[in-house]
Scaffold this motif. Structure first.
Motif, short mmCIF file in Angstrom:
data_model
loop_
_atom_site.label_atom_id
_atom_site.label_comp_id
_atom_site.label_asym_id
_atom_site.label_seq_id
_atom_site.Cartn_x
_atom_site.Cartn_y
_atom_site.Cartn_z
N HIS A 45 1.06 1.29 2.11
CA HIS A 45 0.74 1.19 0.68
C HIS A 45 0.33 -0.23 0.34
O HIS A 45 0.67 -1.18 1.05
CB HIS A 45 1.99 1.57 -0.13
CG HIS A 45 1.82 1.54 -1.62
ND1 HIS A 45 1.03 2.44 -2.30
CD2 HIS A 45 2.36 0.72 -2.57
CE1 HIS A 45 1.09 2.19 -3.60
NE2 HIS A 45 1.88 1.15 -3.78
N SER A 46 -0.41 -0.39 -0.74
CA SER A 46 -0.68 -1.71 -1.31
C SER A 46 -0.87 -1.58 -2.82
O SER A 46 -1.36 -0.55 -3.30
CB SER A 46 -1.91 -2.35 -0.66
OG SER A 46 -3.08 -1.61 -0.96
N GLU A 47 -0.45 -2.59 -3.54
CA GLU A 47 -0.68 -2.65 -4.99
C GLU A 47 -0.45 -4.07 -5.47
O GLU A 47 0.16 -4.89 -4.76
CB GLU A 47 0.20 -1.67 -5.75
CG GLU A 47 1.67 -1.98 -5.79
CD GLU A 47 2.45 -1.04 -6.71
OE1 GLU A 47 2.38 -1.21 -7.94
OE2 GLU A 47 3.14 -0.14 -6.18
N GLU A 48 -0.89 -4.38 -6.67
CA GLU A 48 -0.66 -5.71 -7.22
C GLU A 48 0.84 -5.92 -7.44
O GLU A 48 1.55 -5.03 -7.90
CB GLU A 48 -1.43 -5.89 -8.53
CG GLU A 48 -2.93 -5.96 -8.32
CD GLU A 48 -3.68 -6.35 -9.57
OE1 GLU A 48 -3.02 -6.77 -10.56
OE2 GLU A 48 -4.91 -6.23 -9.58
N ILE A 49 1.29 -7.12 -7.11
CA ILE A 49 2.71 -7.41 -7.16
C ILE A 49 3.27 -7.23 -8.57
O ILE A 49 4.40 -6.76 -8.75
CB ILE A 49 3.02 -8.84 -6.63
CG1 ILE A 49 4.52 -9.09 -6.54
CG2 ILE A 49 2.32 -9.90 -7.46
CD1 ILE A 49 5.25 -8.20 -5.57
N THR A 50 2.48 -7.53 -9.60
CA THR A 50 2.99 -7.41 -10.97
C THR A 50 3.30 -5.96 -11.33
O THR A 50 4.30 -5.69 -12.00
CB THR A 50 1.99 -8.00 -11.98
OG1 THR A 50 0.69 -7.43 -11.74
CG2 THR A 50 1.90 -9.51 -11.86
N SER A 51 2.46 -5.02 -10.90
CA SER A 51 2.72 -3.62 -11.22
C SER A 51 3.94 -3.11 -10.46
O SER A 51 4.71 -2.30 -10.98
CB SER A 51 1.49 -2.75 -10.93
OG SER A 51 1.23 -2.66 -9.54
N PHE A 52 4.14 -3.60 -9.25
CA PHE A 52 5.32 -3.18 -8.49
C PHE A 52 6.59 -3.74 -9.13
O PHE A 52 7.62 -3.04 -9.18
CB PHE A 52 5.21 -3.62 -7.04
CG PHE A 52 6.34 -3.13 -6.17
CD1 PHE A 52 6.50 -1.78 -5.93
CD2 PHE A 52 7.26 -4.02 -5.63
CE1 PHE A 52 7.56 -1.30 -5.15
CE2 PHE A 52 8.31 -3.56 -4.84
CZ PHE A 52 8.46 -2.21 -4.61
N ILE A 53 6.53 -4.98 -9.60
CA ILE A 53 7.68 -5.57 -10.28
C ILE A 53 8.05 -4.76 -11.51
O ILE A 53 9.24 -4.48 -11.77
CB ILE A 53 7.38 -7.03 -10.66
CG1 ILE A 53 7.33 -7.91 -9.39
CG2 ILE A 53 8.42 -7.57 -11.65
CD1 ILE A 53 8.64 -8.04 -8.66
N GLU A 54 7.05 -4.34 -12.28
CA GLU A 54 7.34 -3.54 -13.47
C GLU A 54 7.93 -2.18 -13.10
O GLU A 54 8.80 -1.65 -13.80
CB GLU A 54 6.07 -3.36 -14.31
CG GLU A 54 5.63 -4.64 -14.99
CD GLU A 54 6.76 -5.31 -15.78
OE1 GLU A 54 7.41 -4.62 -16.59
OE2 GLU A 54 7.00 -6.50 -15.55
#
Length: 255
Positions: A81-90
């Motif tokens: 998987h990959s995603e922007e760190i900010t969306s994962f933090i939220e």
């Protein structure tokens, strides 16, 4: 993103099945299909296609009116998987993860002493491990003693992705048309629930480890997007899929 070899492998698996009677398919894929559809007969025609979107399932297999979604991996692939760190933090925040642990994840991600990437000196992995050893230990303890968080991360990174309306993975196949191992959602879920995950030193959530796509240590930043992108990987995925497939009860129903 999947490699070209991975995409070709998915296409070859689907092409080895699609439009053929079960008895005409090679023995490896026949075995996989009979595991998924125990009622399938030798003369039943099976349909299979590669998905052309970015959702978690890579191919589907259809028998009569029943469709099952398969995630396919091969070779030494362990990125899931990959995603922007900010969306994962939220996402983690919505699951009740503490601000202290969220800050530790961000400090580890950017490696520049900040939680937003505005620092000027970025540390390498060894320096980060030394600087944040206690913080990472505390974060790992919180994350890996919460089975709900572990399962939510597994669902997000391997089963459904970011879209709550997206199709889900029913089965995981690691291999090629000629050889591979199949596991179902139930088997992996059981494995995750039974195993203790607190002994790894690297930042992780259950079997899923995370790191930045690019930290640019002692280098010019050439892509802010890559610097803010978090990748998720399952070390020794091939070996673990093999172990899980032989150790836990296979259930031939979708999750």
């Amino acid at each position: 993103m999947p490699s070209n070899n991975g995409l070709l492998n998915e296409l070859q698996i689907a092409g080895s099945i699609d439009g053929k009677k079960l008895c005409e398919i090679n023995l490896n894929l026949q075995t996989m299909i009979r595991m998924i559809f125990p009622g399938a007969s030798a003369n039943d025609v099976i349909e299979s296609k590669q998905y052309d979107d970015v959702y978690k399932p890579d191919i589907y297999i259809k028998w009569h009116d029943q469709v099952r979604n398969i995630s396919v991996k091969m070779g030494h692939s362990n990125e899931v998987h990959s995603e922007e760190i900010t969306s994962f933090i939220e996402f983690l925040r919505s699951k009740g993860v503490s601000q202290e642990t969220l800050d530790t994840i961000l400090l580890n991600h950017f490696g520049d002493g900040t939680t937003d990437g505005t620092g000027t000196k970025r540390m390498n992995t060894m320096e980060l491990t030394f600087a944040y050893k206690d913080k990472i230990k505390k974060a790992n303890d919180e994350l890996n003693n919460n089975r709900d968080v572990i399962m939510a991360v597994f669902e997000r990174t391997m089963v459904q992705g970011l879209d709550p309306q997206a199709r889900k993975v029913d089965y995981f196949y690691f291999g090629t048309p000629d050889y591979g191992n199949l596991t179902c959602y139930h088997q992996i879920s059981t494995y995750i629930h039974k195993k203790c995950w607190t002994y790894f030193n690297c930042l992780h959530i259950g079997p899923i480890f995370l790191k930045p796509r690019a930290r640019y240590v002692d280098k010019e930043i050439v892509s802010e997007y890559r610097r803010h992108l978090c990748i998720f990987y399952w070390p020794n995925l091939a070996e673990d899929i093999d172990y899980i497939g032989h150790r836990f009860t296979f259930v031939s129903t979708p999750n």
